[in-house]
Design a protein around this motif. Structure first.
Motif, PDB file in Angstrom:
ATOM      1  N   ARG A 155     -89.843-106.452 -45.855  1.00 16.20           N
ATOM      2  CA  ARG A 155     -90.323-105.195 -45.293  1.00 16.20           C
ATOM      3  C   ARG A 155     -91.239-105.440 -44.092  1.00 16.20           C
ATOM      4  NH1 ARG A 155     -91.892-103.131 -49.721  1.00 16.20           N
ATOM      5  NH2 ARG A 155     -90.052-101.845 -50.144  1.00 16.20           N
ATOM      6  N   ALA A 168     -94.476-100.063 -45.064  1.00 19.02           N
ATOM      7  CA  ALA A 168     -94.287-101.193 -44.146  1.00 19.02           C
ATOM      8  C   ALA A 168     -95.629-101.688 -43.609  1.00 19.02           C
ATOM      9  CB  ALA A 168     -93.370-100.786 -42.995  1.00 19.02           C
ATOM     10  N   THR A 285     -83.120-106.627 -40.718  1.00 17.73           N
ATOM     11  CA  THR A 285     -84.447-106.362 -40.173  1.00 17.73           C
ATOM     12  C   THR A 285     -84.457-106.573 -38.663  1.00 17.73           C
ATOM     13  OG1 THR A 285     -85.160-108.649 -40.538  1.00 17.73           O
ATOM     14  CG2 THR A 285     -85.536-107.062 -42.331  1.00 17.73           C
TER      15      THR A 285
END
Length: 302
Positions: A155, A168, A285
């Motif tokens: 995250r 986050a 990501t």
């Protein structure tokens, strides 16, 4: 670029354009005044004279509007640079750990009524020579922070979507407490921010998914064609922009290689402990997309 920055840039560019219009009008007025007040010549002017008049009238106008265009471009570049610095500052502020509350001072001791006599100098221990002194025992500190779990690290590597992305932000703060994670996160943040300055956003570059087994081979040390599937970003414009930056911009080149080394080391440390689902999420990501983009250009994946 934010709305306020866009409005300010448009207003500045409009002011530059208005200045160019005013200067052009003044020049044309002077040309007309000279044309009306100049003494007449006998006979029709020759071709060279007419050419000189046309060039003398048009050339200053061309120079004025060339200067206007240059000034507008400079204003736009300054606005983009200011907006980029502001975004970077916001990301760093969100990643900074919250300040710890200061401890309340305890009550001061009451002064003694009878002053104590100072200790005699002879009673004080003489300092040892530096060569004979032993290193002081390390002071006991608080317990070491718990290791960052894979979900928190993943995250954090995606970075917050904004100031409201509390999960986050908390994950980023937690991961930054680890020195190894802090290095790779700051390197990834620098690369992603520099690419965003070229209108190259990781959210717009979905990669072709690579099997988790390929990621595991890379973490085990495989390179070249064995891990070619990791170069899954195939956007031609994005590859051209990033390649041009690596070739021409020395600061970006150093930042990119620094990021590639730390992300590679992070994969080597943590990928063996992740399951296939976590590896698939990691590959999506923003940090991993930047790694796949720059790694493909640098030839890491063959």
């Amino acid at each position: 670029m934010s709305l306020v920055a866009r409005i300010a840039t448009v207003a500045q560019r409009d002011a530059i354009t208005a200045t160019g219009i005013v200067l052009s009008g003044v020049w044309l007025f002077l040309v007309a005044l000279f044309w009306l007040l100049a003494p007449g010549d006998e006979g029709a002017p020759g071709g060279i004279a007419r050419l000189a008049v046309v060039v003398g009238t048009i050339l200053p106008l061309a120079l004025i509007w060339l200067a206007v265009r240059t000034a507008r471009a400079i204003a736009l570049l300054r606005a983009e640079a200011a907006d980029l610095r502001q975004r970077l500052a916001q990301l760093r502020d969100m990643a900074a750990p919250p300040p710890r509350p200061a401890a309340e001072p305890g009550p001061l001791p009451e002064p003694e009524r009878q002053p104590r006599a100072p200790a005699p100098v002879a009673a004080r221990p003489a300092p040892r020579p530096v060569a004979e002194s032993r290193p002081a025992a390390p002071r006991a500190e608080g317990p070491a922070p718990d290791p960052v779990d894979a979900d928190t690290l993943i995250r954090a590597l995606n970075f917050p979507d904004g100031p409201d992305d509390s999960l986050a932000i908390a994950a980023l703060r937690r991961a930054l407490q680890d020195g190894n994670h802090a290095r790779v996160l700051r390197a990834a943040q620098d690369v992603v921010t520099l690419l965003a300055g070229q209108d190259l956003y990781m959210d717009d570059l979905p990669p072709d998914p690579a099997p988790p087994a390929v990621w595991r081979r890379f973490a085990e040390g495989a390179r070249g064609s064995a891990v070619a599937a990791l170069g899954g970003i195939r956007d031609g414009a994005a590859l051209d922009i990033a390649a041009a930056l690596l070739e021409r911009d020395e600061i970006f080149r150093d930042t990119a290689h620094h990021f590639l080394r730390h992300f590679d080391a992070m994969l080597t440390r943590h990928l063996p402990d992740m399951d296939d689902a976590q590896i698939a999420v990691l590959a999506e990501t923003r940090s991993a997309r930047a790694f796949m983009l720059l790694g493909r250009i640098a030839g890491v994946f063959g």
